[in-house]
Design a protein around this motif. Structure first.
Motif, PDB file in Angstrom:
ATOM      1  N   GLN A 131     -15.919  -6.026   4.374  1.00 22.60           N
ATOM      2  CA  GLN A 131     -14.708  -6.210   5.180  1.00 22.60           C
ATOM      3  C   GLN A 131     -14.547  -5.045   6.156  1.00 22.60           C
ATOM      4  OE1 GLN A 131     -12.893  -8.995   4.950  1.00 22.60           O
ATOM      5  NE2 GLN A 131     -14.191  -9.719   3.296  1.00 22.60           N
ATOM      6  N   VAL A 132     -13.543  -5.128   7.006  1.00 22.14           N
ATOM      7  CA  VAL A 132     -13.264  -4.045   7.952  1.00 22.14           C
ATOM      8  C   VAL A 132     -11.963  -3.324   7.609  1.00 22.14           C
ATOM      9  CG1 VAL A 132     -14.560  -5.088   9.850  1.00 22.14           C
ATOM     10  CG2 VAL A 132     -12.127  -5.642   9.556  1.00 22.14           C
ATOM     11  N   PHE A 133     -11.347  -3.684   6.495  1.00 18.92           N
ATOM     12  CA  PHE A 133     -10.088  -3.036   6.120  1.00 18.92           C
ATOM     13  C   PHE A 133     -10.253  -2.187   4.871  1.00 18.92           C
ATOM     14  CE2 PHE A 133     -10.041  -7.345   4.339  1.00 18.92           C
ATOM     15  CZ  PHE A 133      -9.833  -7.092   2.992  1.00 18.92           C
ATOM     16  N   TYR A 134      -9.317  -1.283   4.698  1.00 17.80           N
ATOM     17  CA  TYR A 134      -9.310  -0.345   3.580  1.00 17.80           C
ATOM     18  C   TYR A 134      -8.164  -0.705   2.642  1.00 17.80           C
ATOM     19  CZ  TYR A 134     -12.187   2.472   6.705  1.00 17.80           C
ATOM     20  OH  TYR A 134     -13.181   2.913   7.539  1.00 17.80           O
ATOM     21  N   MET A 135      -8.372  -0.560   1.344  1.00 18.98           N
ATOM     22  CA  MET A 135      -7.297  -0.798   0.383  1.00 18.98           C
ATOM     23  C   MET A 135      -6.303   0.357   0.440  1.00 18.98           C
ATOM     24  SD  MET A 135      -7.502  -3.706  -1.066  1.00 18.98           S
ATOM     25  CE  MET A 135      -6.096  -3.436  -2.128  1.00 18.98           C
ATOM     26  N   VAL A 136      -5.046  -0.008   0.365  1.00 17.04           N
ATOM     27  CA  VAL A 136      -3.960   0.952   0.331  1.00 17.04           C
ATOM     28  C   VAL A 136      -3.087   0.585  -0.861  1.00 17.04           C
ATOM     29  CG1 VAL A 136      -1.897   1.785   1.537  1.00 17.04           C
ATOM     30  CG2 VAL A 136      -3.941   1.174   2.833  1.00 17.04           C
ATOM     31  N   PHE A 137      -2.644   1.577  -1.594  1.00 20.86           N
ATOM     32  CA  PHE A 137      -1.685   1.375  -2.672  1.00 20.86           C
ATOM     33  C   PHE A 137      -0.489   2.250  -2.366  1.00 20.86           C
ATOM     34  CE2 PHE A 137      -5.859   0.500  -4.379  1.00 20.86           C
ATOM     35  CZ  PHE A 137      -5.675  -0.766  -4.905  1.00 20.86           C
ATOM     36  N   PHE A 138       0.711   1.698  -2.505  1.00 17.91           N
ATOM     37  CA  PHE A 138       1.907   2.478  -2.230  1.00 17.91           C
ATOM     38  C   PHE A 138       2.930   2.253  -3.328  1.00 17.91           C
ATOM     39  CE2 PHE A 138       2.125  -1.510   0.000  1.00 17.91           C
ATOM     40  CZ  PHE A 138       3.414  -1.970  -0.192  1.00 17.91           C
ATOM     41  N   GLU A 139       3.787   3.237  -3.484  1.00 15.74           N
ATOM     42  CA  GLU A 139       4.719   3.299  -4.600  1.00 15.74           C
ATOM     43  C   GLU A 139       6.151   3.139  -4.088  1.00 15.74           C
ATOM     44  OE1 GLU A 139       6.041   7.133  -7.137  1.00 15.74           O
ATOM     45  OE2 GLU A 139       3.907   6.869  -6.834  1.00 15.74           O
ATOM     46  N   LEU A 140       6.843   2.127  -4.598  1.00 19.73           N
ATOM     47  CA  LEU A 140       8.247   1.891  -4.236  1.00 19.73           C
ATOM     48  C   LEU A 140       9.049   1.512  -5.468  1.00 19.73           C
ATOM     49  CD1 LEU A 140       7.928  -0.288  -0.996  1.00 19.73           C
ATOM     50  CD2 LEU A 140       8.728   2.066  -1.123  1.00 19.73           C
ATOM     51  N   ASN A 141      10.161   2.178  -5.665  1.00 18.74           N
ATOM     52  CA  ASN A 141      11.097   1.824  -6.739  1.00 18.74           C
ATOM     53  C   ASN A 141      10.438   1.665  -8.102  1.00 18.74           C
ATOM     54  OD1 ASN A 141      13.212   1.743  -4.814  1.00 18.74           O
ATOM     55  ND2 ASN A 141      12.598  -0.333  -4.246  1.00 18.74           N
ATOM     56  N   GLY A 142       9.519   2.574  -8.444  1.00 16.61           N
ATOM     57  CA  GLY A 142       8.891   2.541  -9.756  1.00 16.61           C
ATOM     58  C   GLY A 142       7.787   1.525  -9.920  1.00 16.61           C
ATOM     59  N   ASN A 143       7.327   0.940  -8.827  1.00 17.43           N
ATOM     60  CA  ASN A 143       6.231  -0.027  -8.865  1.00 17.43           C
ATOM     61  C   ASN A 143       5.156   0.386  -7.863  1.00 17.43           C
ATOM     62  OD1 ASN A 143       7.568  -1.836 -10.712  1.00 17.43           O
ATOM     63  ND2 ASN A 143       8.824  -2.498  -8.990  1.00 17.43           N
ATOM     64  N   VAL A 144       3.926  -0.062  -8.099  1.00 17.48           N
ATOM     65  CA  VAL A 144       2.820   0.200  -7.179  1.00 17.48           C
ATOM     66  C   VAL A 144       2.385  -1.138  -6.579  1.00 17.48           C
ATOM     67  CG1 VAL A 144       0.465   1.072  -6.947  1.00 17.48           C
ATOM     68  CG2 VAL A 144       2.087   2.235  -8.469  1.00 17.48           C
ATOM     69  N   TYR A 145       2.262  -1.168  -5.256  1.00 22.04           N
ATOM     70  CA  TYR A 145       1.897  -2.381  -4.524  1.00 22.04           C
ATOM     71  C   TYR A 145       0.586  -2.150  -3.779  1.00 22.04           C
ATOM     72  CZ  TYR A 145       6.749  -3.605  -5.394  1.00 22.04           C
ATOM     73  OH  TYR A 145       7.943  -3.881  -5.999  1.00 22.04           O
ATOM     74  N   GLU A 146      -0.081  -3.235  -3.414  1.00 27.52           N
ATOM     75  CA  GLU A 146      -1.323  -3.157  -2.649  1.00 27.52           C
ATOM     76  C   GLU A 146      -1.059  -3.495  -1.194  1.00 27.52           C
ATOM     77  OE1 GLU A 146      -4.074  -6.578  -2.877  1.00 27.52           O
ATOM     78  OE2 GLU A 146      -2.666  -7.380  -4.337  1.00 27.52           O
ATOM     79  N   GLY A 147      -1.945  -3.020  -0.353  1.00 26.00           N
ATOM     80  CA  GLY A 147      -1.878  -3.350   1.063  1.00 26.00           C
ATOM     81  C   GLY A 147      -3.246  -3.169   1.681  1.00 26.00           C
ATOM     82  N   PHE A 148      -3.347  -3.455   2.953  1.00 25.11           N
ATOM     83  CA  PHE A 148      -4.591  -3.311   3.684  1.00 25.11           C
ATOM     84  C   PHE A 148      -4.345  -2.456   4.915  1.00 25.11           C
ATOM     85  CE2 PHE A 148      -4.705  -7.675   1.879  1.00 25.11           C
ATOM     86  CZ  PHE A 148      -5.679  -7.449   0.928  1.00 25.11           C
ATOM     87  N   LEU A 149      -5.302  -1.609   5.233  1.00 27.29           N
ATOM     88  CA  LEU A 149      -5.229  -0.779   6.427  1.00 27.29           C
ATOM     89  C   LEU A 149      -6.358  -1.172   7.359  1.00 27.29           C
ATOM     90  CD1 LEU A 149      -4.283   1.729   8.083  1.00 27.29           C
ATOM     91  CD2 LEU A 149      -5.961   3.034   6.753  1.00 27.29           C
TER      92      LEU A 149
END
Length: 104
Positions: free
Chosen positions: A59-77
């Motif tokens: 792929q051409v994107f990078y995995m991103v994980f971010f922390e909000l309100n006591g939870n960890v979510y995934e995203g793409f950069l």
């Protein structure tokens, strides 16, 4: 992973932080081991974030994980000027410079 429906995304992990989730040995997500040594941690607008050093395999994107309100979510950069399906993603400054160039 589950698909989110509605306006609430589904966390990768609940009741934890990125630091705790990574620990010293990292964690596996979608068959890939993410560790402190193959990514970088930063705080963006007050949000703890981890970005993988290498794009997702094939792929051409990078995995991103971010922390909000006591939870960890995934995203793409997608990095600036990345071509996706014959479409180039640009940051705002690059897009505005093209717009100025086209309005001569």
């Amino acid at each position: 992973t589950q698909a989110a429906t509605g306006t609430n995304p589904i966390p990768v992990a609940s009741g934890t932080t990125i630091a705790a989730l990574m620990g010293s040995s990292g964690f596996t997500f979608n068959g890939v081991l993410y560790t402190p040594s193959n990514g970088s941690f930063s705080v963006i607008s007050g949000v703890n974030t981890y970005v993988a050093n290498a794009p997702v395999s094939g792929q051409v994107f990078y995995m991103v994980f971010f922390e909000l309100n006591g939870n960890v979510y995934e995203g793409f950069l997608y990095k600036a000027n990345t071509s996706v399906n014959d479409c180039t993603k640009m940051n705002q400054a690059a897009a505005l410079s093209i717009q100025v160039a086209l309005t001569f």
